[in-house]
Design a protein around this motif. Sequence first.
Motif, mmCIF file in Angstrom:
data_model
loop_
_atom_site.group_PDB
_atom_site.id
_atom_site.type_symbol
_atom_site.label_atom_id
_atom_site.label_comp_id
_atom_site.label_asym_id
_atom_site.label_seq_id
_atom_site.Cartn_x
_atom_site.Cartn_y
_atom_site.Cartn_z
ATOM 1 N N THR A 117 -8.551 3.006 4.133
ATOM 2 C CA THR A 117 -8.642 4.461 4.245
ATOM 3 C C THR A 117 -7.911 4.910 5.500
ATOM 4 O O THR A 117 -8.143 4.364 6.586
ATOM 5 C CB THR A 117 -10.106 4.914 4.309
ATOM 6 O OG1 THR A 117 -10.771 4.516 3.095
ATOM 7 C CG2 THR A 117 -10.212 6.420 4.452
ATOM 8 N N LEU A 167 0.652 5.853 -0.303
ATOM 9 C CA LEU A 167 -0.145 7.072 -0.303
ATOM 10 C C LEU A 167 -0.198 7.678 -1.699
ATOM 11 O O LEU A 167 -1.143 8.393 -2.044
ATOM 12 C CB LEU A 167 0.448 8.087 0.672
ATOM 13 C CG LEU A 167 0.445 7.694 2.155
ATOM 14 C CD1 LEU A 167 1.285 8.698 2.945
ATOM 15 C CD2 LEU A 167 -0.978 7.650 2.688
ATOM 16 N N GLU A 178 6.254 6.401 -1.753
ATOM 17 C CA GLU A 178 5.367 5.802 -0.738
ATOM 18 C C GLU A 178 3.939 6.285 -0.981
ATOM 19 O O GLU A 178 3.713 7.328 -1.560
ATOM 20 C CB GLU A 178 5.803 6.176 0.691
ATOM 21 C CG GLU A 178 7.040 5.428 1.149
ATOM 22 C CD GLU A 178 6.897 3.920 1.137
ATOM 23 O OE1 GLU A 178 5.760 3.434 1.252
ATOM 24 O OE2 GLU A 178 7.908 3.230 1.011
ATOM 25 N N LYS A 180 -0.951 -1.814 6.858
ATOM 26 C CA LYS A 180 -2.191 -1.547 6.129
ATOM 27 C C LYS A 180 -2.288 -2.418 4.882
ATOM 28 O O LYS A 180 -1.347 -3.092 4.485
ATOM 29 C CB LYS A 180 -2.257 -0.064 5.733
ATOM 30 C CG LYS A 180 -2.068 0.912 6.888
ATOM 31 C CD LYS A 180 -3.168 0.786 7.937
ATOM 32 C CE LYS A 180 -2.972 1.811 9.047
ATOM 33 N NZ LYS A 180 -4.029 1.703 10.080
ATOM 34 N N PRO A 221 0.817 -1.210 0.000
ATOM 35 C CA PRO A 221 0.000 0.000 0.000
ATOM 36 C C PRO A 221 0.849 1.258 0.000
ATOM 37 O O PRO A 221 1.902 1.313 0.645
ATOM 38 C CB PRO A 221 -0.810 -0.132 1.297
ATOM 39 C CG PRO A 221 0.053 -0.963 2.195
ATOM 40 C CD PRO A 221 0.787 -1.911 1.299
ATOM 41 N N THR A 264 -7.331 7.071 0.492
ATOM 42 C CA THR A 264 -7.524 5.643 0.246
ATOM 43 C C THR A 264 -6.253 5.096 -0.390
ATOM 44 O O THR A 264 -5.852 5.545 -1.472
ATOM 45 C CB THR A 264 -8.722 5.399 -0.681
ATOM 46 O OG1 THR A 264 -9.904 5.929 -0.068
ATOM 47 C CG2 THR A 264 -8.918 3.901 -0.924
ATOM 48 N N LEU A 265 -5.612 4.151 0.275
ATOM 49 C CA LEU A 265 -4.304 3.667 -0.142
ATOM 50 C C LEU A 265 -4.367 2.957 -1.491
ATOM 51 O O LEU A 265 -5.264 2.158 -1.759
ATOM 52 C CB LEU A 265 -3.732 2.716 0.912
ATOM 53 C CG LEU A 265 -3.484 3.332 2.298
ATOM 54 C CD1 LEU A 265 -3.006 2.263 3.265
ATOM 55 C CD2 LEU A 265 -2.474 4.468 2.213
ATOM 56 N N VAL A 309 -3.913 -2.501 0.691
ATOM 57 C CA VAL A 309 -4.388 -1.692 -0.431
ATOM 58 C C VAL A 309 -5.904 -1.550 -0.333
ATOM 59 O O VAL A 309 -6.619 -2.529 -0.126
ATOM 60 C CB VAL A 309 -4.011 -2.358 -1.769
ATOM 61 C CG1 VAL A 309 -4.616 -1.599 -2.941
ATOM 62 C CG2 VAL A 309 -2.500 -2.443 -1.908
ATOM 63 N N LEU A 314 2.534 2.003 7.251
ATOM 64 C CA LEU A 314 1.939 1.554 5.994
ATOM 65 C C LEU A 314 2.031 0.044 5.838
ATOM 66 O O LEU A 314 1.152 -0.583 5.235
ATOM 67 C CB LEU A 314 2.615 2.243 4.810
ATOM 68 C CG LEU A 314 2.266 3.724 4.591
ATOM 69 C CD1 LEU A 314 3.079 4.296 3.445
ATOM 70 C CD2 LEU A 314 0.773 3.900 4.329
#
Length: 446
Positions: free
Chosen positions: A408, A330, A446, A403, A328, A435-436, A405, A400
């Motif tokens: 949020t 940003l 990133e 998290k 994932p 939302t990644l 993909v 990250l």
Amino acid sequence: MTDRSEFEQRPRAGPLALAAGTAVGLLLSTGLLPEALPIPALGPLPVHAEAPVATPTAATASSSSATIALPPPTRDVPLQRNVDPMTMQLPELPEASPDLTAEELRAIRIFARNTPSVVNITNIRQVPVQNGYMSFDMERIPAGFGSGFVWDDQGHVVTNYHVIKGAAEVKVTLLDQSTFSARVVGGDSDKDVAVLQLVGVPPDKLRQLQPVTLGSSAALLVGQRVFAIGNPLGLEHTLTSGIVSGLNRELSTGTVTIKGLVQTDAAINPGNSGGILLDSVGRVIGINTAIADPTGKGASSGVGFALPIDSVKGLVDQILTYGRVLRPVLGITLAPPQILKQLGQPGVLVLEVPKGSPAEKAGLKPTTRDRFSGSLVLGDIITGLDGRPVKNYSDLVGILDEKRVGDTVKVDILRSQTDNLFASGAARKMTVTITLGERGQVNVTE
């Protein structure tokens, strides 16, 4: 730190060495090579290697003044393999034995139960070989050896990414010495995990494969007993033991930092990479990956590192499902950290925001230059993610990594209200929702 991408016959010098490495080249000059141990075609004897201790035969005893005192046999029925070499089976042992302690019995059973799951992996690379004047042929040679373990009953094998990196072909040798080619299903170089698929295995052999029993690394405690099984220095299926020496260690290779590593004093040497670290019940709690090597000789120093199995599970599941790890992001490119360090501001600075990225959709601002003065106008500075502080790049990557993909996240930022945030001291704290996206879909850091 030694670069994880290097996977060679001879361990590299450096303060930290990968546990993948050479086979038994060090045995060749000693005359102590067991007959049952295959001799790979490898390079010269490392000058730092020490000869292993072997039981002297009549021939060696007559040619050497040194003798090795061997203990007398303590039991009539030695531990041995079952008729089927794919499964190791213990002889019937009493609950209490005058020859074996309870701790010894536990170690024996853990080794016997898990050894069939551990495999030997050979990295075969194509190299140019001169064939006459100005003519070269490509030949395949073994470039290094490592360990791996059976993940499921479908013939999937898990190992470290650096064990198979750069391979033209991967060979996997099972406990019964049968060898099969393996296809690389996928891997993650940043997290040093790879998944292989055995090819050409007969159905009856496939049914005999014994997957490991997965444990959990979440509740590990410093001081608890652990066991390591792998193929150090080409010595197949070697068991070592120790304790959990530390938790949440970090391993940096200069560009990538792996967090959450388990530190152990169980002996880990070149060739152990991709092998298993077990708890006292025999469940896998980690993948042996690297050793601290202050001497630069590539030998165990009592400080080894293993990838925690809880993080490995998620990576393997993604590779088996998608053929890759969905990382994932940003959707931003980050500025060099020196800019904020000079200003004494914690966080990470947004350098670019590509069009169509999740960050652009959320309204993040990139760093630009003023069209009239040419001065640098700092972009948004990320200071937090989902309520957790982000003081540097490592913090951002660590959050990250937890998290997925499509998740949020709430991103805390500082945004300049003037051309120069720090000259005026004017900054606005904001929180934006992103939302990644998936790394690779957008050209971002990133």
